[in-house]
Design an enzyme around this catalytic site. Structure first.
Site, short mmCIF file in Angstrom:
data_model
loop_
_atom_site.label_atom_id
_atom_site.label_comp_id
_atom_site.label_asym_id
_atom_site.label_seq_id
_atom_site.Cartn_x
_atom_site.Cartn_y
_atom_site.Cartn_z
N GLY A 18 0.83 -1.20 0.00
CA GLY A 18 0.00 0.00 0.00
C GLY A 18 0.86 1.25 0.00
O GLY A 18 0.60 2.21 -0.71
N ALA A 19 1.91 1.22 0.82
CA ALA A 19 2.81 2.36 0.94
C ALA A 19 4.09 1.89 1.62
O ALA A 19 4.11 0.83 2.24
CB ALA A 19 2.16 3.47 1.76
N GLU A 41 7.57 3.36 3.92
CA GLU A 41 8.02 4.49 4.73
C GLU A 41 9.45 4.93 4.50
O GLU A 41 10.08 5.49 5.41
CB GLU A 41 7.85 4.13 6.21
CG GLU A 41 8.75 2.97 6.71
CD GLU A 41 8.11 1.60 6.64
OE1 GLU A 41 7.16 1.43 5.85
OE2 GLU A 41 8.56 0.69 7.36
N HIS A 51 0.30 6.34 9.24
CA HIS A 51 1.03 5.08 9.45
C HIS A 51 2.49 5.24 9.00
O HIS A 51 3.41 4.91 9.73
CB HIS A 51 0.32 3.97 8.66
CG HIS A 51 0.97 2.62 8.74
ND1 HIS A 51 0.42 1.57 9.43
CD2 HIS A 51 2.13 2.15 8.22
CE1 HIS A 51 1.20 0.52 9.34
NE2 HIS A 51 2.26 0.83 8.59
N GLU A 52 2.66 5.77 7.79
CA GLU A 52 4.02 5.88 7.25
C GLU A 52 4.83 6.93 8.03
O GLU A 52 6.03 6.74 8.26
CB GLU A 52 3.99 6.23 5.76
CG GLU A 52 3.18 5.25 4.90
CD GLU A 52 3.53 3.79 5.11
OE1 GLU A 52 4.71 3.49 5.42
OE2 GLU A 52 2.64 2.93 4.98
N HIS A 65 6.30 5.59 11.22
CA HIS A 65 7.52 4.79 11.03
C HIS A 65 8.78 5.65 11.12
O HIS A 65 9.87 5.11 11.33
CB HIS A 65 7.50 4.11 9.67
CG HIS A 65 6.72 2.82 9.64
ND1 HIS A 65 6.93 1.81 10.54
CD2 HIS A 65 5.76 2.38 8.79
CE1 HIS A 65 6.12 0.79 10.25
NE2 HIS A 65 5.40 1.12 9.20
N GLU A 78 5.56 -2.25 13.01
CA GLU A 78 4.21 -2.23 12.46
C GLU A 78 3.13 -2.09 13.53
O GLU A 78 2.05 -1.57 13.26
CB GLU A 78 3.97 -3.48 11.60
CG GLU A 78 4.95 -3.62 10.43
CD GLU A 78 4.94 -2.43 9.48
OE1 GLU A 78 4.02 -1.60 9.54
OE2 GLU A 78 5.89 -2.32 8.67
ZN LIG Z 1 4.05 -0.11 8.20
#
Ligand SMILES: [Zn+2]
Length: 571
Positions: free
Chosen positions: A334-335, A337, A370-371, A374, A393
């Protein structure tokens, strides 16, 4: 990294959210204590959302831990990487060269690095002793394709405490499988426009340059990328200088050196003709196809707000001089970091008011959160080895909801955490085939297998549980101390538990529990307990039992472990 999967949540279970007492026996007589509160949550059959993880391991995880690990006698200090991707000749190769400055920790006469799918020019391999500028005699080169090892043997012993420089030139492949340094394209009308991007986590930096491709082996990086006229390059750091090779026409982008050591899986490059939309101060930019520039407005608006919220929470500022976010047409996860250069699947960073769904807007904000999380959990404080992936995570999942909840206050993401994160964890972790949060892994396949609901949602849920046990402010201060203590280094769960325990003891005169004792039962065992409470009104007695919950309770467990957890009970 965030992964994608549509999931149906159907499990209804008890979720115990705060603590008055801890309990870990199989049966507990609570006759003297009034039962006060359980938080019963049930998800509906109709919940669909983009989940952030694959559902459980897709292969058996074994104890194979050391066979795939690099020798520890030589460790990297600094990389200088030069790359020229060729997107236009139909062969999709890139020419690369790497210089790695090495520190020697144990006497040895060999250096082993990772390399995968790279055609190494044997003649180019050299080992240079820095103290007296002497080239050592290279006796042999031994590729081990099964383990992605490449070993250079030299004629004399490398001396502990001295530095050496390993140089390797090679040709790599811009592959189609969205791993390593890979190629992608999009159309403008009928014209196909090629670009190159990267996805290194967990074990594919070795497809782009020979390296010590383990998360604990952090080093300084300096990168230069040569591109054709009409394209530009992005990397983790800002461009320091650009010059043009008059003969070849190659436009060299020389990037600043990273100000701190970085794990290989967080290095990234993008070579494209993308256009950018930037914040007014130029610090934040999103890069996408020219036609999609207008769709980046929301991400440019929400990213600084999320960043400030995370900085305030952790007490540590973001450290790099810029943040680029790129909408990549072909993106497997999805993505990702990558430090200073976050890559996204297009639809997870772009948003069109009046066209995209409300859920799309929420996904953009939560995945950016979320990213960004990180940057502290994974990038700054990195796992010693992938067995501690949940430290990355779990926190990213936790902040994905709770940081966004503090910025987009009407979406009630703190409430959404329960159906989307807790319930999906309960569903996945109720299978015999689940795995503990902390789990031994060795091979690349084993490592990939633990990018699972357990490492994301269960870890996030356990983090939320201990936050409730400690109280939010004590937890926040403990986390802030953990980040301060272990920034630019590597970590393991005990470091986290110690930081939380110290803060807890600072705040409470007589602590009721030990953080490590409690969390070890949740992080080193798979599964979770189902709690049964029986009340006998005539005798004024309450019996509380725990047993491991399996989705099919009639199935006999596949192991003989006596599962018990320290369970926070509110009564
Ligand atoms: Zn992650």
């Amino acid at each position: 990294m965030i992964l994608l999967r549509y999931d149906v949540l159907t499990v209804a279970l008890l979720t115990i959210t705060s603590v008055q007492a801890f309990w870990s026996s199989n049966q507990w007589d609570a006759s003297r204590i009034r039962l006060r509160q359980f938080d019963l949550t049930q998800s509906s059959d109709n919940f669909y959302r983009i989940n952030d993880a694959v559902d459980g391991p897709n292969e058996t995880i074994t104890d194979e831990t050391t066979e795939y690990r690099l020798p520890t006698s030589v460790v990297p200090d600094r990389y200088v990487i030069t790359l020229i991707p060729n997107l236009d000749d139909g062969n999709f190769t890139f020419i690369g060269a790497v210089e790695i400055t090495l520190n020697v920790t144990n006497a040895t006469n060999s250096i082993t690095v990772h390399a995968n799918d790279l055609e190494i020019d044997d003649e180019s391999v050299s080992v240079h002793r820095l103290i007296d500028e002497v080239d050592l005699v290279v006796l042999g080169l031994s590729p081990d394709t099964g383990r992605h090892f490449f070993t250079v043997t030299v004629s004399e012993g490398l001396v502990v405490g001295q530095q050496y420089r390993l140089r390797i030139s090679y040709t790599g492949h811009l592959r189609e499988d969205m791993g390593g340094f890979y190629r992608s394209y999009y159309y403008v009308g009928t014209e196909k426009r090629w670009l190159a991007s990267t996805q290194f986590q967990p074990t594919n930096a070795r497809r782009a340059f020979p390296c010590f491709d383990e998360p604990g082996l952090k080093a300084i990086f300096k990168v230069s990328i040569g591109v054709d006229f009409g394209r530009h390059a992005l990397a983790n750091m800002p461009v320091e200088s650009i010059d043009v090779d008059a003969e070849s026409g190659i436009v060299w982008h020389h990037f600043q050196e990273t100000p701190m050591p970085i794990s290989t899986y967080l290095i990234a490059f993008v070579v494209s003709d993308f256009s950018n939309l930037s914040s007014s101060d130029g610090f934040y930019s999103t890069w996408q196809r020219e036609a999609a520039v207008g769709q980046a407005q929301y991400s440019i608006e929400v990213t600084p707000r999320l960043m400030r919220a995370l900085e305030a929470y952790t007490g540590q500022e973001y450290f790099l001089p810029k943040l680029d976010q790129v909408a990549v047409p072909d993106f497997d996860a999805g993505a990702m970091e990558n430090w200073g250069l976050i890559t996204y699947r297009e639809q997870l960073i772009l948003y069109v008011e009046g066209v995209s769904r409300a859920m799309d807007k929420q996904n953009v904000a939560t995945i950016i959160a979320h990213e960004l999380a990180h940057k502290w959990f994974g990038n700054l404080v990195s796992p010693k080895w992938w067995k501690y992936l949940w430290l990355n995570e779990g926190f990213a999942t936790f902040f994905e909801y709770f940081t966004t909840a503090s910025v987009e206050t009407s979406w009630r993401l703190d409430h959404q955490f329960v159906p989307y994160a807790v319930q999906s964890a309960l569903s996945s972790d109720s299978l015999q085939s689940s795995h503990p949060m902390t789990v031994d892994v060795g091979s690349p396949n084993e490592i990939s297998a633990i990018f699972s609901t357990v490492s994301y949602s269960k870890a996030g849920s356990v983090i939320r549980m201990i936050e409730h046990c400690l109280t939010p402010e004590t937890f926040r201060q403990g986390i802030s101390q953990y980040v301060a203590n272990h920034g630019n280094q590597t970590s393991e769960p005990d470091y986290l538990f110690r930081a939380l325990q110290e803060q807890y003891e600072n705040e409470v005169e007589s602590p009721e529990f030990d953080v490590k004792t409690v969390l070890d039962t949740w992080s080193t065992q798979k599964g979770y307990p189902v709690i049964t409470v029986s009340r006998n009104y005539s005798q004024g007695q309450t019996i509380v039992r725990q047993e491991r919950f399996l989705r099919n309770m009639s199935e006999s467990p596949t192991d003989t472990r006596d599962y018990k957890w320290w369970v926070p009970l509110t009564y």
